[in-house]
Design a protein around this motif. Structure first.
Motif: not given
Lengths: 204, 204
Positions: A36, A39-40, A146, B14-16, B18-19, B21-23, B26, B164
């Motif tokens: 995922s 992919e992002m 990410d 998550l994969g979309s 949109a930043p 949610p991100g790492g 995760a 992060n």
């Protein structure tokens, strides 16, 4: 299906007394989350002028990552089911010689399946490292961390799935089978080096 | 709340593009799954004659792990929200000098928050290593690989969360703050050695 549980519900079930789902399913989820994130990063790269040159490559990676995300979600169940198969076989009756033989054979068959499923997860998770490396190097640099997180999640998925292969191999009597699987596991043995290499590409 | 999404829905989001949610989210999920696996091993240990001696210790670990599982589920949202705070601050108007100053100040404030949230996740995920070590050593040995998977998931959560923190520190002007956070990050820098040590306790 486990993928239809909420994060809250899945982690609760994972933490419960039931041995399924366990570490193998956690490995599959880790791999799905990794796919995922790859992919992002592609989604944050495609359509940006600055990354015009890698657009086609990123689109290709996006398609593969999307498929893998869904494949690994199914693996969460597949791993849990394969382990359940072993536990069911162990509960077969063993009163007569015939029953004993049937049970023994069934256990061996289920153990092989319970080794093959996580082996496939490990191999597929290993493949995400290639994708993660590409998005770290060429994808949107605002999302570089990410890609690094995806790298570590894949590495963890590979090694976690391999532990689940090994634990089942211990009880498998078919030496040819064990030899073949061990050989295939060895092909993934540089996963820590692969991870280190990718993490080393970014200075933070 | 993100924890109310299904595994399928969360990984899709998550994969979309949109930043968020991100790492960072995760990382929190990875830590929650790790805590769940620790919890499972304690649940497979408590009540077993063979492990009578460690029962009380396992019950204590179970309670901590259960709390951490839920705490990290909330962190999935907290990390996503803290990053959103930064993006909102960047969109503030900057036409007048006053607006520019307000915007600059708000960005700095939000960046600090977006560093502090993953730092807390990293610190808490680091603590799971202690629990994982104990269940690997003293818990039900049939579930030893689950403790090892928990170990790797925690290590990945720590390092992912730290990435992060670092990415936000880059833009923070308050040198004292950066110094303090860097010092606190350094205290987690042996996470790879900790992981190696635990994995090395089991021969498979």
């Amino acid at each position: 299906m486990l993928q239809e549980l909420t994060l809250k519900g899945f982690t609760k079930k994972l933490g419960s007394k039931a041995p399924m789902p366990g570490g193998g399913s956690a490995a599959a989820l880790s791999a799905s989350v990794s796919a995922s994130l790859v992919e992002m990063v592609t989604n944050l790269t495609v359509g940006k002028k600055k990354y015009k040159e890698v657009e086609q490559e990123m689109e290709e990676i996006r398609n593969i990552a999307e498929n893998m995300r869904n494949k690994f979600l199914n693996d969460i169940d597949r791993d849990s089911d394969s382990y359940e198969g072993v536990t069911i076989a162990f509960k077969l009756p063993k009163d007569t010689e015939e029953e004993k033989n049937i049970r023994k054979e069934k256990i061996q068959k289920e153990l092989k399946n319970a080794a093959l499923v996580p082996l496939e997860i490990a191999k597929d998770a290993y493949k995400i490292l290639d994708l993660a490396e590409k998005v770290v190097l060429k994808g949107n640099q605002n999302a570089v961390t990410d890609g690094l997180v995806a790298t570590m999640l894949s590495r963890t998925a590979v090694l976690s799935a391999l532990y689940n292969v090994k634990i089942n191999l211990i009880s498998i009597k078919d030496e040819e089978f064990v030899k073949k699987i061990t050989f295939e596991m060895d092909e993934l043995s540089d996963v820590n080096e692969r991870e280190n290499k990718i993490l080393g590409m970014v200075e933070l």
